[in-house]
Design a protein around this motif. Structure first.
Motif, PDB file in Angstrom:
ATOM      1  N   VAL A  51       0.858  -1.183   0.000  1.00 16.19           N
ATOM      2  CA  VAL A  51       0.000   0.000   0.000  1.00 16.19           C
ATOM      3  C   VAL A  51       0.894   1.234   0.000  1.00 16.19           C
ATOM      4  CG1 VAL A  51      -1.916  -1.152   1.165  1.00 16.19           C
ATOM      5  CG2 VAL A  51      -0.181  -0.023   2.528  1.00 16.19           C
ATOM      6  N   PRO A  52       0.404   2.355  -0.543  1.00 15.69           N
ATOM      7  CA  PRO A  52       1.218   3.583  -0.575  1.00 15.69           C
ATOM      8  C   PRO A  52       1.526   4.076   0.836  1.00 15.69           C
ATOM      9  CG  PRO A  52      -0.673   3.759  -2.050  1.00 15.69           C
ATOM     10  CD  PRO A  52      -0.881   2.524  -1.225  1.00 15.69           C
ATOM     11  N   PHE A  53       2.710   4.667   0.992  1.00 16.09           N
ATOM     12  CA  PHE A  53       3.104   5.251   2.270  1.00 16.09           C
ATOM     13  C   PHE A  53       2.484   6.637   2.415  1.00 16.09           C
ATOM     14  CE2 PHE A  53       6.260   1.985   1.860  1.00 16.09           C
ATOM     15  CZ  PHE A  53       6.526   1.603   3.172  1.00 16.09           C
ATOM     16  N   PRO A  54       2.149   7.014   3.651  1.00 13.70           N
ATOM     17  CA  PRO A  54       1.606   8.356   3.874  1.00 13.70           C
ATOM     18  C   PRO A  54       2.660   9.431   3.586  1.00 13.70           C
ATOM     19  CG  PRO A  54       1.972   7.219   5.972  1.00 13.70           C
ATOM     20  CD  PRO A  54       2.233   6.219   4.882  1.00 13.70           C
ATOM     21  N   ASN A  55       2.233  10.491   2.962  1.00 14.90           N
ATOM     22  CA  ASN A  55       3.113  11.621   2.663  1.00 14.90           C
ATOM     23  C   ASN A  55       2.897  12.689   3.732  1.00 14.90           C
ATOM     24  OD1 ASN A  55       4.380  13.905   1.639  1.00 14.90           O
ATOM     25  ND2 ASN A  55       3.871  13.404  -0.482  1.00 14.90           N
ATOM     26  N   PRO A  63       2.454   4.362  -5.107  1.00 16.48           N
ATOM     27  CA  PRO A  63       2.706   3.023  -4.544  1.00 16.48           C
ATOM     28  C   PRO A  63       4.185   2.639  -4.629  1.00 16.48           C
ATOM     29  CG  PRO A  63       0.792   2.989  -5.976  1.00 16.48           C
ATOM     30  CD  PRO A  63       1.427   4.337  -6.145  1.00 16.48           C
ATOM     31  N   PRO A  64       4.697   1.944  -3.594  1.00 18.33           N
ATOM     32  CA  PRO A  64       6.095   1.510  -3.619  1.00 18.33           C
ATOM     33  C   PRO A  64       6.336   0.531  -4.771  1.00 18.33           C
ATOM     34  CG  PRO A  64       4.938   0.531  -1.750  1.00 18.33           C
ATOM     35  CD  PRO A  64       3.998   1.507  -2.382  1.00 18.33           C
ATOM     36  N   THR A  65       7.575   0.510  -5.252  1.00 23.93           N
ATOM     37  CA  THR A  65       7.883  -0.372  -6.377  1.00 23.93           C
ATOM     38  C   THR A  65       9.132  -1.210  -6.100  1.00 23.93           C
ATOM     39  OG1 THR A  65       9.227   1.284  -7.525  1.00 23.93           O
ATOM     40  CG2 THR A  65       6.884   1.224  -8.055  1.00 23.93           C
ATOM     41  N   ASP A  66       9.186  -2.344  -6.761  1.00 19.55           N
ATOM     42  CA  ASP A  66      10.328  -3.264  -6.729  1.00 19.55           C
ATOM     43  C   ASP A  66      11.044  -3.099  -8.065  1.00 19.55           C
ATOM     44  OD1 ASP A  66      12.100  -5.373  -6.614  1.00 19.55           O
ATOM     45  OD2 ASP A  66      10.558  -6.925  -6.792  1.00 19.55           O
ATOM     46  N   LEU A  67      12.038  -2.222  -8.082  1.00 22.06           N
ATOM     47  CA  LEU A  67      12.649  -1.814  -9.349  1.00 22.06           C
ATOM     48  C   LEU A  67      13.385  -2.946 -10.052  1.00 22.06           C
ATOM     49  CD1 LEU A  67      13.996   1.660  -8.192  1.00 22.06           C
ATOM     50  CD2 LEU A  67      11.965   1.206  -9.582  1.00 22.06           C
ATOM     51  N   ASP A  68      13.997  -3.866  -9.287  1.00 23.19           N
ATOM     52  CA  ASP A  68      14.793  -4.926  -9.922  1.00 23.19           C
ATOM     53  C   ASP A  68      14.101  -6.284  -9.914  1.00 23.19           C
ATOM     54  OD1 ASP A  68      14.991  -5.480  -7.244  1.00 23.19           O
ATOM     55  OD2 ASP A  68      17.166  -5.288  -7.137  1.00 23.19           O
ATOM     56  N   GLY A  69      12.850  -6.312  -9.440  1.00 21.98           N
ATOM     57  CA  GLY A  69      12.077  -7.553  -9.514  1.00 21.98           C
ATOM     58  C   GLY A  69      12.540  -8.667  -8.584  1.00 21.98           C
ATOM     59  N   ASP A  70      13.260  -8.323  -7.505  1.00 25.10           N
ATOM     60  CA  ASP A  70      13.744  -9.363  -6.596  1.00 25.10           C
ATOM     61  C   ASP A  70      12.785  -9.631  -5.437  1.00 25.10           C
ATOM     62  OD1 ASP A  70      14.083  -7.130  -5.026  1.00 25.10           O
ATOM     63  OD2 ASP A  70      16.208  -7.508  -4.579  1.00 25.10           O
ATOM     64  N   ASP A  75      11.881   1.183  -3.488  1.00 22.08           N
ATOM     65  CA  ASP A  75      11.421   2.515  -3.901  1.00 22.08           C
ATOM     66  C   ASP A  75      10.114   2.814  -3.173  1.00 22.08           C
ATOM     67  OD1 ASP A  75      10.821   4.870  -5.248  1.00 22.08           O
ATOM     68  OD2 ASP A  75       9.983   3.799  -6.970  1.00 22.08           O
ATOM     69  N   LEU A  76      10.231   3.324  -1.963  1.00 23.27           N
ATOM     70  CA  LEU A  76       9.057   3.490  -1.110  1.00 23.27           C
ATOM     71  C   LEU A  76       8.149   4.629  -1.546  1.00 23.27           C
ATOM     72  CD1 LEU A  76      10.922   1.609   0.557  1.00 23.27           C
ATOM     73  CD2 LEU A  76      10.012   2.716   2.600  1.00 23.27           C
TER      74      LEU A  76
END
Ligand SMILES: [Ca+2]
Ligand SMILES: [Ca+2]
Length: 126
Positions: A51-55, A63-70, A75-76
């Motif tokens: 779920v997205p982190f509060p700003n 939404p946070p992402t898994d840039l390298d697919g591991d 990337d919060l």
């Protein structure tokens, strides 16, 4: 007996949940008509949603992402790169991660819990 990989299967999860997969080979033969009976293994597939982190400025980050697919989401803030802001978000939201996020996605050191060492690991990725 020789173990040979017959196929590699990539699946995509559309919604959170758990499923058990079994793939059955109906017919496997060689070039001279020899038949084989491959064994199979069950695979458990779990799809978890982040779920997205509060700003602090209001609302939520992307939404946070898994840039390298591991499977680890570094990337919060969802801005498509790992930066110092991601480290700050992690540090300020450790309770949020424990209560709202799938632990495996944010447990960078594999300790089984959210801790300061995860903050350090993320910092080292910046
Ligand atoms: Ca990752
Ligand atoms: Ca980021």
């Amino acid at each position: 007996m020789i173990n040979v990989t017959l196929c590699t299967l990539t699946v995509h999860g559309d919604a959170p949940g758990t499923a058990v997969m079994r793939i059955t080979a109906r017919t496997v033969d060689d070039d001279v008509g020899g038949r084989y009976e491959p064994t199979f293994v069950y695979a458990s597939l779990t799809v978890q949603a982040t779920v997205p982190f509060p700003n602090p400025a209001g609302g939520n980050f992307s939404p946070p992402t898994d840039l390298d697919g591991d499977g680890l989401y570094e990337d919060l803030d969802g801005n498509d790169f790992i930066g110092f802001n991601d480290v700050v978000i992690y540090y300020k939201n450790m309770n949020f991660i424990e209560s709202k996020q799938p632990l495996a996605a944010f447990d960078y050191d594999g300790s089984g819990f959210v801790g300061f060492n995860d903050v350090v690991k993320l910092y080292q990725m910046v």
